[in-house]
Write an enzyme that holds these catalytic residues in place. Structure first.
Site, mmCIF file in Angstrom:
data_model
loop_
_atom_site.group_PDB
_atom_site.id
_atom_site.type_symbol
_atom_site.label_atom_id
_atom_site.label_comp_id
_atom_site.label_asym_id
_atom_site.label_seq_id
_atom_site.Cartn_x
_atom_site.Cartn_y
_atom_site.Cartn_z
ATOM 1 N N ASP A 1 -37.445 -13.629 56.509
ATOM 2 C CA ASP A 1 -38.661 -14.452 56.503
ATOM 3 C C ASP A 1 -38.485 -15.788 57.219
ATOM 4 O O ASP A 1 -37.371 -16.295 57.347
ATOM 5 C CB ASP A 1 -39.076 -14.735 55.056
ATOM 6 C CG ASP A 1 -39.827 -13.566 54.439
ATOM 7 O OD1 ASP A 1 -39.734 -12.447 54.975
ATOM 8 O OD2 ASP A 1 -40.498 -13.781 53.410
ATOM 9 N N HIS B 1 -33.337 -14.442 54.798
ATOM 10 C CA HIS B 1 -33.836 -15.461 55.730
ATOM 11 C C HIS B 1 -32.863 -15.640 56.883
ATOM 12 O O HIS B 1 -31.663 -15.831 56.638
ATOM 13 C CB HIS B 1 -34.024 -16.800 54.997
ATOM 14 C CG HIS B 1 -34.998 -16.707 53.862
ATOM 15 N ND1 HIS B 1 -34.624 -16.282 52.596
ATOM 16 C CD2 HIS B 1 -36.328 -16.943 53.809
ATOM 17 C CE1 HIS B 1 -35.706 -16.286 51.809
ATOM 18 N NE2 HIS B 1 -36.743 -16.669 52.514
HETATM 19 ZN ZN LIG Z 1 -41.464 -17.829 53.646
#
Ligand SMILES: [Zn+2]
Length: 257
Positions: free
Chosen positions: A63, A207
């Site tokens: 993300d 991430h």
């Molecule tokens: Zn996010």
């Protein structure tokens, strides 16, 4: 039709397709020697599609990117022939378009994660539409394609978000478990947590702006592969869910659809 029933029908359809295959194969006369070896060579070369209802599939999702370390991550994914899904933030697509281009060229999947990461459940409809649209446009400009999946910031969604996702023709993809990489920022902890929550057809939140996630990825991928996992895109693991635009998967607590 209920989701359970349509899933059962989907499974039944797969079984019906698969069942006669051996009989047909046996009944087919053996080709001439030359033809056979050419066919065998072709089969060996062509990449077998992964059937996630039969083998252990797992979708790693990244993300907020493309993050600073996306290039190194893409190198690792390429080296181990692993696919991932990137839920991109439009502002970083604009800043790092070359990574987005590479993601598409190397067979990864892209999702829309807003333009500037506001909480959609605290935003009005015009703001949400603008955030999604600007990111679709930025990705299109960078890589020539438009994301087909939406992951709202923080994984927070409600009926308004669902209605707007429907307008854009996108299902809402959350995650089955997180690597907690953003909080631990520790290679060993990220690997341990991911291995603990990995499951067949799981969707793992990670991430690519967390350096430790990217640093630990080669060892993590090797271990996952040794455990029999096929690292595939989100679209592969949700295939049997038959999601409609606006549907959320996995369902947030208290939701029915
Ligand atoms: Zn996010």
């Amino acid at each position: 039709m209920s989701r359970q029933l349509s899933s059962l029908l989907a499974i039944a359809a797969v079984c019906a397709t698969l069942a006669p295959a051996p009989a047909i194969a046996e009944a087919t006369p053996a080709p001439a020697q030359g033809a056979k070896s050419t066919a065998a060579k072709k089969t060996a070369k062509a990449k077998k599609p992964v059937n996630c209802s039969q083998v252990k599939c797992l979708a790693l999702t990244f993300d907020d990117g493309p993050g600073k370390y996306a290039g190194k991550l893409l190198d690792t994914l390429k080296k181990y022939d692993a696919k991932a899904t990137f839920f991109l933030e439009g502002q970083y697509v604009k800043a790092r378009p070359q990574f987005v281009k590479r993601m598409v060229a190397e067979g990864h999947e892209l999702g829309n994660h807003s333009y500037s990461h506001p909480d959609f459940t605290k935003s009005d409809g015009a703001k949400i539409r603008d955030e999604i649209k600007k990111t679709q446009d930025a990705v299109k400009k960078a890589a020539g394609v438009e994301p087909k999946l939406l992951r709202p910031p923080y994984g927070l969604t409600d009926l308004q978000v669902s209605d707007i996702a429907t307008e854009f023709g996108m299902p809402i993809i959350l995650w089955t478990a997180g690597s907690k990489d953003w909080s631990s920022k520790n290679v060993k902890a990220i690997q341990k947590q991911t291995l603990a929550v990995a499951e067949q057809n799981g969707i793992i939140l990670m991430h690519d702006w967390v350096k430790q996630t990217v640093d630990g990825m080669p060892a993590l991928i090797k271990t996952l592969k040794n455990k029999g996992y096929h690292l595939v895109t989100v679209s592969e693991v949700i295939k049997d869910q038959k999601l409609e635009p606006g549907d959320a998967f996995p369902l947030p607590e208290g939701w029915e659809q």
